[in-house]
Write a protein that holds these residues in place. Structure first.
Motif, mmCIF file in Angstrom:
data_model
loop_
_atom_site.group_PDB
_atom_site.id
_atom_site.type_symbol
_atom_site.label_atom_id
_atom_site.label_comp_id
_atom_site.label_asym_id
_atom_site.label_seq_id
_atom_site.Cartn_x
_atom_site.Cartn_y
_atom_site.Cartn_z
ATOM 1 N N PRO A 88 0.847 4.054 2.895
ATOM 2 C CA PRO A 88 0.231 5.283 2.382
ATOM 3 C C PRO A 88 0.399 6.452 3.350
ATOM 4 O O PRO A 88 -0.421 6.660 4.239
ATOM 5 C CB PRO A 88 -1.237 4.888 2.227
ATOM 6 N N LEU A 89 1.425 7.238 3.162
ATOM 7 C CA LEU A 89 1.639 8.391 4.029
ATOM 8 C C LEU A 89 0.611 9.482 3.765
ATOM 9 O O LEU A 89 0.263 10.258 4.647
ATOM 10 C CB LEU A 89 3.058 8.938 3.829
ATOM 11 N N SER A 90 0.118 9.560 2.519
ATOM 12 C CA SER A 90 -0.911 10.535 2.176
ATOM 13 C C SER A 90 -1.662 10.065 0.938
ATOM 14 O O SER A 90 -1.042 9.651 -0.045
ATOM 15 C CB SER A 90 -0.288 11.912 1.903
ATOM 16 N N PHE A 91 -3.013 10.139 0.993
ATOM 17 C CA PHE A 91 -3.848 9.817 -0.157
ATOM 18 C C PHE A 91 -4.248 11.074 -0.938
ATOM 19 O O PHE A 91 -5.017 10.994 -1.893
ATOM 20 C CB PHE A 91 -5.125 9.097 0.296
ATOM 21 N N SER A 92 -3.737 12.234 -0.537
ATOM 22 C CA SER A 92 -4.133 13.478 -1.173
ATOM 23 C C SER A 92 -3.845 13.440 -2.674
ATOM 24 O O SER A 92 -2.735 13.081 -3.081
ATOM 25 C CB SER A 92 -3.380 14.657 -0.552
ATOM 26 N N PRO A 93 -4.830 13.792 -3.521
ATOM 27 C CA PRO A 93 -4.600 13.781 -4.965
ATOM 28 C C PRO A 93 -3.468 14.710 -5.391
ATOM 29 O O PRO A 93 -2.824 14.485 -6.414
ATOM 30 C CB PRO A 93 -5.941 14.244 -5.543
ATOM 31 N N GLU A 94 -3.235 15.759 -4.611
ATOM 32 C CA GLU A 94 -2.191 16.715 -4.963
ATOM 33 C C GLU A 94 -0.806 16.233 -4.575
ATOM 34 O O GLU A 94 0.195 16.670 -5.161
ATOM 35 C CB GLU A 94 -2.469 18.056 -4.289
ATOM 36 N N ARG A 95 -0.730 15.333 -3.602
ATOM 37 C CA ARG A 95 0.586 14.868 -3.152
ATOM 38 C C ARG A 95 0.463 13.494 -2.511
ATOM 39 O O ARG A 95 0.462 13.361 -1.292
ATOM 40 C CB ARG A 95 1.194 15.855 -2.152
ATOM 41 N N ARG A 96 0.347 12.484 -3.332
ATOM 42 C CA ARG A 96 0.301 11.125 -2.808
ATOM 43 C C ARG A 96 1.710 10.695 -2.410
ATOM 44 O O ARG A 96 2.655 10.870 -3.168
ATOM 45 C CB ARG A 96 -0.254 10.158 -3.860
ATOM 46 N N GLU A 97 1.817 10.111 -1.228
ATOM 47 C CA GLU A 97 3.117 9.680 -0.729
ATOM 48 C C GLU A 97 3.013 8.262 -0.175
ATOM 49 O O GLU A 97 2.043 7.929 0.501
ATOM 50 C CB GLU A 97 3.614 10.617 0.375
ATOM 51 N N TYR A 98 4.031 7.463 -0.448
ATOM 52 C CA TYR A 98 4.069 6.081 0.040
ATOM 53 C C TYR A 98 5.443 5.790 0.634
ATOM 54 O O TYR A 98 6.471 6.201 0.074
ATOM 55 C CB TYR A 98 3.770 5.091 -1.087
ATOM 56 N N GLY A 99 5.441 5.096 1.768
ATOM 57 C CA GLY A 99 6.677 4.670 2.390
ATOM 58 C C GLY A 99 6.911 3.186 2.172
ATOM 59 O O GLY A 99 6.119 2.497 1.532
ATOM 60 N N TRP A 100 7.991 2.692 2.735
ATOM 61 C CA TRP A 100 8.412 1.306 2.522
ATOM 62 C C TRP A 100 8.046 0.446 3.722
ATOM 63 O O TRP A 100 8.050 0.904 4.860
ATOM 64 C CB TRP A 100 9.919 1.243 2.290
ATOM 65 N N ARG A 101 7.748 -0.817 3.445
ATOM 66 C CA ARG A 101 7.520 -1.788 4.520
ATOM 67 C C ARG A 101 8.138 -3.125 4.131
ATOM 68 O O ARG A 101 8.299 -3.436 2.936
ATOM 69 C CB ARG A 101 6.029 -1.967 4.808
ATOM 70 N N ASP A 102 8.510 -3.901 5.133
ATOM 71 C CA ASP A 102 9.089 -5.230 4.918
ATOM 72 C C ASP A 102 7.995 -6.279 5.022
ATOM 73 O O ASP A 102 7.188 -6.261 5.955
ATOM 74 C CB ASP A 102 10.181 -5.518 5.947
ATOM 75 N N VAL A 103 7.965 -7.195 4.057
ATOM 76 C CA VAL A 103 6.923 -8.217 3.976
ATOM 77 C C VAL A 103 7.561 -9.600 4.083
ATOM 78 O O VAL A 103 8.468 -9.944 3.316
ATOM 79 C CB VAL A 103 6.144 -8.110 2.647
ATOM 80 N N ALA A 104 7.103 -10.384 5.044
ATOM 81 C CA ALA A 104 7.537 -11.771 5.201
ATOM 82 C C ALA A 104 6.429 -12.694 4.707
ATOM 83 O O ALA A 104 5.266 -12.286 4.593
ATOM 84 C CB ALA A 104 7.862 -12.067 6.664
ATOM 85 N N THR A 105 6.766 -13.923 4.395
ATOM 86 C CA THR A 105 5.780 -14.893 3.917
ATOM 87 C C THR A 105 5.907 -16.211 4.663
ATOM 88 O O THR A 105 6.983 -16.566 5.156
ATOM 89 C CB THR A 105 5.935 -15.157 2.405
ATOM 90 N N THR A 106 4.798 -16.903 4.748
ATOM 91 C CA THR A 106 4.761 -18.250 5.296
ATOM 92 C C THR A 106 3.615 -18.990 4.621
ATOM 93 O O THR A 106 2.913 -18.415 3.785
ATOM 94 C CB THR A 106 4.585 -18.223 6.832
ATOM 95 N N THR A 107 3.413 -20.233 4.943
ATOM 96 C CA THR A 107 2.315 -21.003 4.361
ATOM 97 C C THR A 107 1.565 -21.746 5.458
ATOM 98 O O THR A 107 2.101 -21.999 6.542
ATOM 99 C CB THR A 107 2.813 -22.026 3.316
ATOM 100 N N VAL A 108 0.317 -22.063 5.159
ATOM 101 C CA VAL A 108 -0.513 -22.855 6.063
ATOM 102 C C VAL A 108 -1.209 -23.923 5.223
ATOM 103 O O VAL A 108 -1.599 -23.660 4.079
ATOM 104 C CB VAL A 108 -1.534 -21.972 6.806
ATOM 105 N N VAL A 109 -1.343 -25.113 5.756
ATOM 106 C CA VAL A 109 -2.008 -26.223 5.061
ATOM 107 C C VAL A 109 -3.430 -26.359 5.601
ATOM 108 O O VAL A 109 -3.639 -26.400 6.814
ATOM 109 C CB VAL A 109 -1.231 -27.535 5.239
ATOM 110 N N VAL A 110 -4.402 -26.402 4.702
ATOM 111 C CA VAL A 110 -5.799 -26.563 5.099
ATOM 112 C C VAL A 110 -6.348 -27.850 4.497
ATOM 113 O O VAL A 110 -5.949 -28.270 3.403
ATOM 114 C CB VAL A 110 -6.662 -25.367 4.648
#
Length: 235
Positions: free
Chosen positions: A195-217
């Motif tokens: 979220p680069l800006s939450f402004s109602p007049e100009r909301r802007e979002y950038g990109w991010r890289d998401v990795a995944t893993t798992t855990v056993v409980v």
């Protein structure tokens, strides 16, 4: 580093990152932009205030109880522009998607002073806290406290937060998925969720890289006979 751990639970959650026009979708896990918005609301920041310090936080989330996707079909009326005959104009119909009965453990990693201030703000928030949309209030305790260590260690070691009724229907060993901000060079999915800006007049979002893993409980109260229909709710 230091990690602030959050419990995100409520009757409904909705974490949109690709909503367009009359269809408002939800991701299957909380978004970084949504959680940063929750933290900003707790501190009383307005949509036009700076969030640069919050953007520096590393984010991850563990799906303790994935929940099920439900659709809400909504209609609305435009009362601001009445018809000449006194009638009311109908607005376009919309489809809004939510996660029902979901529980997540989210965490943000950063400087201790910032995380301690956020922890205090969540305990006594300035603005109401909600899970992606204003119609989705939080349930119960939100902050689980500040932990020493890194993001993945905190998400791996935090006790399982699924509801008891969910634990009883699952086997005695359960695999949970963790999605987190990828390290530089690490392979993952790319999502528009900064979220680069939450402004109602100009909301802007950038990109991010998401990795995944798992855990056993371990699940001491789990069933020796698996519930074969337990994974079908979100199908």
């Amino acid at each position: 580093m230091t990690v602030l751990v959050l419990r995100l639970a409520g009757p409904l959650q909705s974490w949109g990152d690709s909503s367009r026009f009359t269809t408002r979708a939800t991701r299957r896990e909380p978004t970084k932009s949504g959680v940063i918005g929750l933290l900003a609301a707790a501190q009383g920041r307005r949509r036009t205030d700076s969030i640069e310090d919050l953007l520096s936080l590393r984010f991850g989330v563990r799906a303790d109880q994935p929940g099920s996707v439900v659709r809400d079909f909504q209609t609305a009326m435009d009362w601001s522009h009445p018809k000449r005959d006194g009638g009311v104009n109908s607005m376009p119909l919309s489809h809004r998607y939510y996660l029902a009965d979901a529980v997540f453990v989210a965490a943000v990693e950063g400087e201790p002073s910032l995380l301690e201030a956020l922890d205090e703000a969540i305990a006594d928030p300035v603005f109401p806290l909600y899970l992606g949309r204003r119609s989705c209030p939080t349930e119960g305790q939100v902050s689980l406290g500040v932990r020493d260590g890194d993001l993945l260690t905190a998400l791996t070691n935090e006790p399982w937060c699924a509801k008891p009724w969910q634990q009883r229907r699952l086997p005695r060993s359960v695999r949970l998925q963790i999605a987190y901000d990828a390290e530089p060079g690490q392979v993952g999915d790319t999502v528009r969720d900064i979220p680069l800006s939450f402004s109602p007049e100009r909301r802007e979002y950038g990109w991010r890289d998401v990795a995944t893993t798992t855990v056993v409980v371990d699940n001491p109260i789990g069933s020796d006979e698996p519930d074969w229909f337990a994974g079908l709710e979100g199908a």
